[in-house]
Design a protein around this motif. Sequence first.
Motif, mmCIF file in Angstrom:
data_model
loop_
_atom_site.group_PDB
_atom_site.id
_atom_site.type_symbol
_atom_site.label_atom_id
_atom_site.label_comp_id
_atom_site.label_asym_id
_atom_site.label_seq_id
_atom_site.Cartn_x
_atom_site.Cartn_y
_atom_site.Cartn_z
ATOM 1 N N ALA A 13 -9.580 -25.242 -16.902
ATOM 2 C CA ALA A 13 -9.649 -25.560 -18.330
ATOM 3 C C ALA A 13 -8.577 -24.818 -19.117
ATOM 4 C CB ALA A 13 -11.029 -25.208 -18.882
ATOM 5 N N GLY A 14 -8.106 -25.492 -20.152
ATOM 6 C CA GLY A 14 -7.189 -24.887 -21.102
ATOM 7 C C GLY A 14 -7.867 -24.822 -22.457
ATOM 8 N N TYR A 15 -7.599 -23.771 -23.200
ATOM 9 C CA TYR A 15 -8.239 -23.569 -24.506
ATOM 10 C C TYR A 15 -7.176 -23.349 -25.567
ATOM 11 C CZ TYR A 15 -12.349 -22.814 -21.586
ATOM 12 O OH TYR A 15 -13.352 -22.968 -20.673
ATOM 13 N N GLU A 16 -7.489 -23.769 -26.782
ATOM 14 C CA GLU A 16 -6.603 -23.507 -27.914
ATOM 15 C C GLU A 16 -7.439 -23.437 -29.180
ATOM 16 O OE1 GLU A 16 -4.376 -27.251 -29.377
ATOM 17 O OE2 GLU A 16 -4.601 -27.541 -27.212
ATOM 18 N N PRO A 29 -7.686 -30.903 -17.936
ATOM 19 C CA PRO A 29 -6.732 -32.002 -17.783
ATOM 20 C C PRO A 29 -6.995 -32.897 -16.565
ATOM 21 C CG PRO A 29 -5.578 -29.965 -18.275
ATOM 22 C CD PRO A 29 -7.021 -29.610 -18.032
ATOM 23 N N GLU A 30 -7.531 -32.316 -15.489
ATOM 24 C CA GLU A 30 -7.804 -33.093 -14.276
ATOM 25 C C GLU A 30 -8.965 -34.067 -14.444
ATOM 26 O OE1 GLU A 30 -5.701 -29.394 -13.006
ATOM 27 O OE2 GLU A 30 -7.315 -29.839 -14.387
ATOM 28 N N LEU A 31 -9.794 -33.853 -15.459
ATOM 29 C CA LEU A 31 -10.960 -34.704 -15.684
ATOM 30 C C LEU A 31 -10.753 -35.484 -16.985
ATOM 31 C CD1 LEU A 31 -13.808 -32.179 -14.795
ATOM 32 C CD2 LEU A 31 -12.496 -33.673 -13.268
ATOM 33 N N GLU A 32 -10.346 -36.726 -16.856
ATOM 34 C CA GLU A 32 -9.988 -37.553 -18.004
ATOM 35 C C GLU A 32 -11.137 -37.641 -19.019
ATOM 36 O OE1 GLU A 32 -8.491 -42.065 -18.990
ATOM 37 O OE2 GLU A 32 -8.595 -41.419 -16.919
ATOM 38 N N GLY A 38 -16.157 -25.440 -30.024
ATOM 39 C CA GLY A 38 -17.187 -24.449 -30.298
ATOM 40 C C GLY A 38 -16.737 -23.505 -31.393
ATOM 41 N N GLU A 39 -17.703 -22.813 -31.979
ATOM 42 C CA GLU A 39 -17.393 -21.834 -33.025
ATOM 43 C C GLU A 39 -16.795 -20.565 -32.431
ATOM 44 O OE1 GLU A 39 -20.605 -21.145 -35.742
ATOM 45 O OE2 GLU A 39 -20.838 -23.287 -36.167
ATOM 46 N N THR A 40 -17.086 -20.295 -31.161
ATOM 47 C CA THR A 40 -16.505 -19.165 -30.448
ATOM 48 C C THR A 40 -15.966 -19.675 -29.115
ATOM 49 O OG1 THR A 40 -18.528 -18.595 -29.240
ATOM 50 C CG2 THR A 40 -18.235 -17.585 -31.432
ATOM 51 N N LEU A 41 -15.137 -18.879 -28.475
ATOM 52 C CA LEU A 41 -14.612 -19.269 -27.177
ATOM 53 C C LEU A 41 -15.740 -19.440 -26.164
ATOM 54 C CD1 LEU A 41 -12.227 -19.878 -25.346
ATOM 55 C CD2 LEU A 41 -11.981 -17.411 -24.977
ATOM 56 N N GLU A 42 -16.708 -18.528 -26.185
ATOM 57 C CA GLU A 42 -17.829 -18.621 -25.239
ATOM 58 C C GLU A 42 -18.663 -19.875 -25.496
ATOM 59 O OE1 GLU A 42 -20.078 -18.095 -22.059
ATOM 60 O OE2 GLU A 42 -18.268 -16.967 -22.508
ATOM 61 N N ASN A 47 -20.179 -25.379 -23.919
ATOM 62 C CA ASN A 47 -20.182 -26.803 -24.252
ATOM 63 C C ASN A 47 -19.354 -27.596 -23.248
ATOM 64 O OD1 ASN A 47 -21.744 -26.218 -26.484
ATOM 65 N ND2 ASN A 47 -20.047 -26.297 -27.931
ATOM 66 N N LEU A 48 -18.224 -27.037 -22.833
ATOM 67 C CA LEU A 48 -17.366 -27.713 -21.871
ATOM 68 C C LEU A 48 -18.077 -27.849 -20.523
ATOM 69 C CD1 LEU A 48 -14.593 -28.982 -21.449
ATOM 70 C CD2 LEU A 48 -13.737 -26.724 -20.822
#
Length: 87
Positions: A13-16, A29-32, A38-42, A47-48
């Motif tokens: 996973a990539g996060y921004e 990216p591998e899973l179309e 989310g409100e926080t990274l965690e 959620n992901l």
Amino acid sequence: MLIQYIQAALEKAGYEIIDDEEPYYGEVPELEGVWATGETLEECRRNLEEVIDEWIIFRLRNGLPLPRIGEHIIKEPGNIVVENKSA
């Protein structure tokens, strides 16, 4: 195990940070079509993980293939294989 496949996907996973009420955005990216916010990274990561799980169920129920994630591949429903490249 299915958990190993999900964990392998989360490792890809990539996060921004985006301009939104839930500023953390993550995708695999591998899973179309697999992404979450989310409100926080965690929270975004949790959620992901849930989206990945639902995505897998949807694809299996509809007879759609699942892509390889690293060395993890689901060849058929209920049959997850971790390939050993040294064998």
